[in-house]
Scaffold this motif. Structure first.
Motif, PDB file in Angstrom:
ATOM      1  N   HIS A 151      20.331  55.360  14.504  1.00 11.30           N
ATOM      2  CA  HIS A 151      19.483  54.581  14.009  1.00 11.30           C
ATOM      3  C   HIS A 151      19.296  54.013  12.495  1.00 11.30           C
ATOM      4  CE1 HIS A 151      16.013  51.995  14.652  1.00 11.30           C
ATOM      5  NE2 HIS A 151      15.406  52.542  13.410  1.00 11.30           N
ATOM      6  N   ARG A 152      19.289  55.170  11.686  1.00  9.55           N
ATOM      7  CA  ARG A 152      19.315  54.790  10.161  1.00  9.55           C
ATOM      8  C   ARG A 152      20.790  54.302   9.850  1.00  9.55           C
ATOM      9  NH1 ARG A 152      16.753  60.346   7.163  1.00  9.55           N
ATOM     10  NH2 ARG A 152      14.527  59.756   7.940  1.00  9.55           N
ATOM     11  N   ARG A 153      21.824  54.403  10.347  1.00  3.19           N
ATOM     12  CA  ARG A 153      23.188  53.822   9.890  1.00  3.19           C
ATOM     13  C   ARG A 153      22.969  52.560  10.283  1.00  3.19           C
ATOM     14  NH1 ARG A 153      28.967  54.897  12.937  1.00  3.19           N
ATOM     15  NH2 ARG A 153      29.985  53.472  11.554  1.00  3.19           N
ATOM     16  N   GLN A 154      22.477  52.129  11.509  1.00  2.00           N
ATOM     17  CA  GLN A 154      22.349  50.791  12.053  1.00  2.00           C
ATOM     18  C   GLN A 154      21.321  50.014  11.332  1.00  2.00           C
ATOM     19  OE1 GLN A 154      24.069  49.640  14.353  1.00  2.00           O
ATOM     20  NE2 GLN A 154      23.361  47.470  14.515  1.00  2.00           N
ATOM     21  N   ALA A 155      20.185  50.675  10.722  1.00  2.00           N
ATOM     22  CA  ALA A 155      19.329  50.046   9.661  1.00  2.00           C
ATOM     23  C   ALA A 155      20.011  49.770   8.715  1.00  2.00           C
ATOM     24  CB  ALA A 155      18.145  50.954   9.692  1.00  2.00           C
ATOM     25  N   ALA A 156      20.876  50.585   7.969  1.00  2.00           N
ATOM     26  CA  ALA A 156      21.576  50.252   6.735  1.00  2.00           C
ATOM     27  C   ALA A 156      22.516  49.183   6.590  1.00  2.00           C
ATOM     28  CB  ALA A 156      22.235  51.598   6.311  1.00  2.00           C
ATOM     29  N   LEU A 157      23.152  48.945   8.040  1.00  4.81           N
ATOM     30  CA  LEU A 157      23.840  47.739   8.007  1.00  4.81           C
ATOM     31  C   LEU A 157      23.157  46.388   8.275  1.00  4.81           C
ATOM     32  CD1 LEU A 157      26.376  49.200  10.964  1.00  4.81           C
ATOM     33  CD2 LEU A 157      26.850  48.836   8.605  1.00  4.81           C
ATOM     34  N   ILE A 158      21.966  46.528   8.958  1.00  5.03           N
ATOM     35  CA  ILE A 158      21.128  45.173   8.953  1.00  5.03           C
ATOM     36  C   ILE A 158      20.456  44.950   7.610  1.00  5.03           C
ATOM     37  CG2 ILE A 158      18.993  44.313  10.095  1.00  5.03           C
ATOM     38  CD1 ILE A 158      19.711  46.056  12.465  1.00  5.03           C
ATOM     39  N   ASP A 159      20.197  46.016   6.905  1.00  2.14           N
ATOM     40  CA  ASP A 159      19.745  45.791   5.807  1.00  2.14           C
ATOM     41  C   ASP A 159      20.553  45.233   4.693  1.00  2.14           C
ATOM     42  OD1 ASP A 159      17.296  46.833   6.135  1.00  2.14           O
ATOM     43  OD2 ASP A 159      17.591  48.814   5.196  1.00  2.14           O
ATOM     44  N   GLY A 160      21.938  45.422   4.802  1.00  4.64           N
ATOM     45  CA  GLY A 160      22.840  44.831   4.066  1.00  4.64           C
ATOM     46  C   GLY A 160      23.182  43.393   4.220  1.00  4.64           C
ATOM     47  N   MET A 161      22.964  43.183   5.576  1.00  7.31           N
ATOM     48  CA  MET A 161      23.284  41.646   6.087  1.00  7.31           C
ATOM     49  C   MET A 161      21.903  40.821   5.632  1.00  7.31           C
ATOM     50  SD  MET A 161      24.557  42.391  10.042  1.00  7.31           S
ATOM     51  CE  MET A 161      24.472  40.710  10.472  1.00  7.31           C
ATOM     52  N   ASN A 162      20.900  41.419   5.679  1.00  7.59           N
ATOM     53  CA  ASN A 162      19.749  40.833   5.157  1.00  7.59           C
ATOM     54  C   ASN A 162      19.802  40.595   3.664  1.00  7.59           C
ATOM     55  OD1 ASN A 162      18.578  40.597   7.462  1.00  7.59           O
ATOM     56  ND2 ASN A 162      17.352  42.541   7.486  1.00  7.59           N
ATOM     57  N   ALA A 163      20.146  41.346   2.824  1.00  9.56           N
ATOM     58  CA  ALA A 163      20.322  41.427   1.310  1.00  9.56           C
ATOM     59  C   ALA A 163      21.374  40.042   1.169  1.00  9.56           C
ATOM     60  CB  ALA A 163      20.967  42.540   0.751  1.00  9.56           C
ATOM     61  N   GLU A 164      22.496  39.939   1.863  1.00  7.47           N
ATOM     62  CA  GLU A 164      23.312  38.776   1.677  1.00  7.47           C
ATOM     63  C   GLU A 164      22.497  37.317   1.949  1.00  7.47           C
ATOM     64  OE1 GLU A 164      26.530  39.816   4.034  1.00  7.47           O
ATOM     65  OE2 GLU A 164      27.290  41.247   2.749  1.00  7.47           O
ATOM     66  N   LEU A 165      21.491  37.576   3.089  1.00 10.70           N
ATOM     67  CA  LEU A 165      21.070  36.199   3.412  1.00 10.70           C
ATOM     68  C   LEU A 165      19.902  35.931   2.635  1.00 10.70           C
ATOM     69  CD1 LEU A 165      21.122  36.724   7.214  1.00 10.70           C
ATOM     70  CD2 LEU A 165      22.322  35.251   6.007  1.00 10.70           C
ATOM     71  N   ASP A 166      19.354  36.901   1.816  1.00 10.68           N
ATOM     72  CA  ASP A 166      18.091  36.627   0.932  1.00 10.68           C
ATOM     73  C   ASP A 166      18.319  35.427  -0.050  1.00 10.68           C
ATOM     74  OD1 ASP A 166      16.396  38.572   2.032  1.00 10.68           O
ATOM     75  OD2 ASP A 166      16.719  39.920   0.654  1.00 10.68           O
ATOM     76  N   SER A 167      19.297  35.285  -0.544  1.00  9.37           N
ATOM     77  CA  SER A 167      19.403  34.220  -1.644  1.00  9.37           C
ATOM     78  C   SER A 167      19.439  32.878  -0.957  1.00  9.37           C
ATOM     79  CB  SER A 167      20.598  34.418  -2.497  1.00  9.37           C
ATOM     80  OG  SER A 167      21.878  34.542  -1.634  1.00  9.37           O
ATOM     81  N   ALA A 168      20.074  33.015   0.204  1.00  9.07           N
ATOM     82  CA  ALA A 168      20.034  31.643   0.939  1.00  9.07           C
ATOM     83  C   ALA A 168      18.494  31.223   1.613  1.00  9.07           C
ATOM     84  CB  ALA A 168      21.286  31.476   2.262  1.00  9.07           C
ATOM     85  N   ASN A 169      17.865  32.229   2.149  1.00  9.51           N
ATOM     86  CA  ASN A 169      16.564  32.055   2.582  1.00  9.51           C
ATOM     87  C   ASN A 169      15.777  31.643   1.582  1.00  9.51           C
ATOM     88  OD1 ASN A 169      17.513  32.704   5.212  1.00  9.51           O
ATOM     89  ND2 ASN A 169      16.755  34.983   5.031  1.00  9.51           N
ATOM     90  N   GLU A 170      15.806  32.155   0.517  1.00 15.57           N
ATOM     91  CA  GLU A 170      14.760  31.936  -0.807  1.00 15.57           C
ATOM     92  C   GLU A 170      15.141  30.223  -0.960  1.00 15.57           C
ATOM     93  OE1 GLU A 170      15.271  34.598  -3.916  1.00 15.57           O
ATOM     94  OE2 GLU A 170      14.585  36.267  -2.660  1.00 15.57           O
ATOM     95  N   PHE A 171      16.194  30.032  -1.089  1.00 14.68           N
ATOM     96  CA  PHE A 171      16.579  28.399  -1.544  1.00 14.68           C
ATOM     97  C   PHE A 171      15.929  27.585  -0.459  1.00 14.68           C
ATOM     98  CE2 PHE A 171      19.479  24.975  -1.044  1.00 14.68           C
ATOM     99  CZ  PHE A 171      19.325  24.247  -2.165  1.00 14.68           C
TER     100      PHE A 171
END
Length: 344
Positions: free
Chosen positions: A105-125
């Protein structure tokens, strides 16, 4: 034969039968619990014992303690340990599976966090776009915030309408280049729009040097407070205009910056119901809006003229003088304008 605990208990119960007496003992190998309760003589028992010829005691009374009942429980500690051996094995296996699940579960959460980090800048814009657009197009603020749907729809509401116009702006800037005129006009409209938004006004439109602003839609604090906020806005605009006038004189505009202002309170049709299915304007329509423009036209340069409807809400804020009544097409009553001479 009674042991010492049982003998002592019998004596104590005969003194007070309303007791629960327990003895708990434990050793390295065994735990033991003993519970003793009294045997109480009832009426039938008393009658039988006191009348029986072989009874050794014939003076029994109801409630006397005749004897005791005992429950004794003993459990070897070793038996407890071995009784849990299968359960212990199950718990160990369950813990191992749980740890494995947590790791995955933690491994999967780490992968999702990485994807979310990449989308943060686009979401903020993307999230900032409606705010930026609504700041520049204040009538559409409620649409971008989700408070109002983009549909053709109007409603009749009581609004306070503000109309202003710069006196002889064209003549004052006739010697300037078009680029300079545009710069000055944009500077003026920016200052006025900033003040309007600060006081909660909705900027309907600005045509050249004229501005139409209203209070009461899409948000309202009540008719009286809308009118008072509109008047406060007009006073603040006069202060900003004085500062702009001094700045304009420094760049060669000889004529002073003089703005006439009119304020009226009345019912108008307001909403995004003006236009076509592919282009919708958010604006107000009605004779009361035209009255605000009329009040502006009879105001002296640098002054504010308000209608009697608006004056009723702000009379404690101003020192005003009534002018001759006027009439307007679409308004059945005579309107008494008030010119604001000072702020009380």
């Amino acid at each position: 034969m009674l042991d010492q605990f049982e003998t002592d208990t019998l004596q104590r119960l005969r003194q007070n039968p309303n007791q629960q007496l327990v003895q708990v003992s434990d050793t390295i190998f065994t735990d033991r619990v003993r519970l003793i309760a009294p045997v109480i003589m009832g009426q039938g028992c008393v009658n039988c014992h006191n009348s029986h010829p072989e009874s050794p005691k014939v003076d029994w009374k109801v409630g006397d303690v005749r004897g005791i009942q005992e429950v004794s429980i003993a459990q070897p500690i070793g038996a407890n340990i071995f009784a849990f051996k299968y359960l212990s094995g199950y718990l160990v296996l369950t813990a191992a599976v749980g740890c494995l699940f947590i790791a995955l579960h933690r491994r999967q959460a780490a992968l999702i966090d990485g994807m979310n980090a990449e989308l943060d800048s686009a979401n903020e814009f993307l999230a900032s776009l409606p705010i930026k657009i609504s700041q520049n197009l204040s009538p559409y603020k409620s649409i971008f915030s989700g408070q109002r749907d983009v549909i053709i729809n109007t409603e009749r509401k009581k609004l306070t309408i503000f109309y202003s116009n710069i006196l002889d702006f064209t003549a004052a800037t006739e010697r300037l280049q078009p680029e300079q005129i545009t710069q000055l006009l944009n500077e003026y409209l920016t200052e006025m729009s900033t003040v309007a938004l600060a006081y909660g006004g909705t900027i309907d439109k600005s045509v050249d040097d004229a501005m139409l602003i209203f209070f009461g839609d899409p948000e309202t604090k009540g008719d009286a407070e809308d009118a008072r906020a509109c008047f406060r806005m007009a006073i603040e605009m006069q202060h900003r205009i004085a500062n702009l006038g001094a700045k304009w004189r420094n760049i060669g505009i000889d004529q002073p910056l003089r703005v006439r202002m009119g304020i009226n309170t009345g019912f108008c049709n307001v909403g995004s119901g003006f236009g076509s299915s592919d282009r919708i304007d958010y604006t107000i329509i009605g004779a009361e809006a035209n009255l605000a423009a009329r009040l502006q036209s009879i105001a002296d340069p640098g002054h504010i003229v308000v209608s009697d409807e608006t004056y009723a809400f702000i009379r404690d804020m101003v020192i005003a003088q009534a002018l001759a009544p006027i009439t307007m097409k679409g308004i059945s009553r005579e309107v008494i304008p008030y010119v604001v001479n000072d702020v009380s």
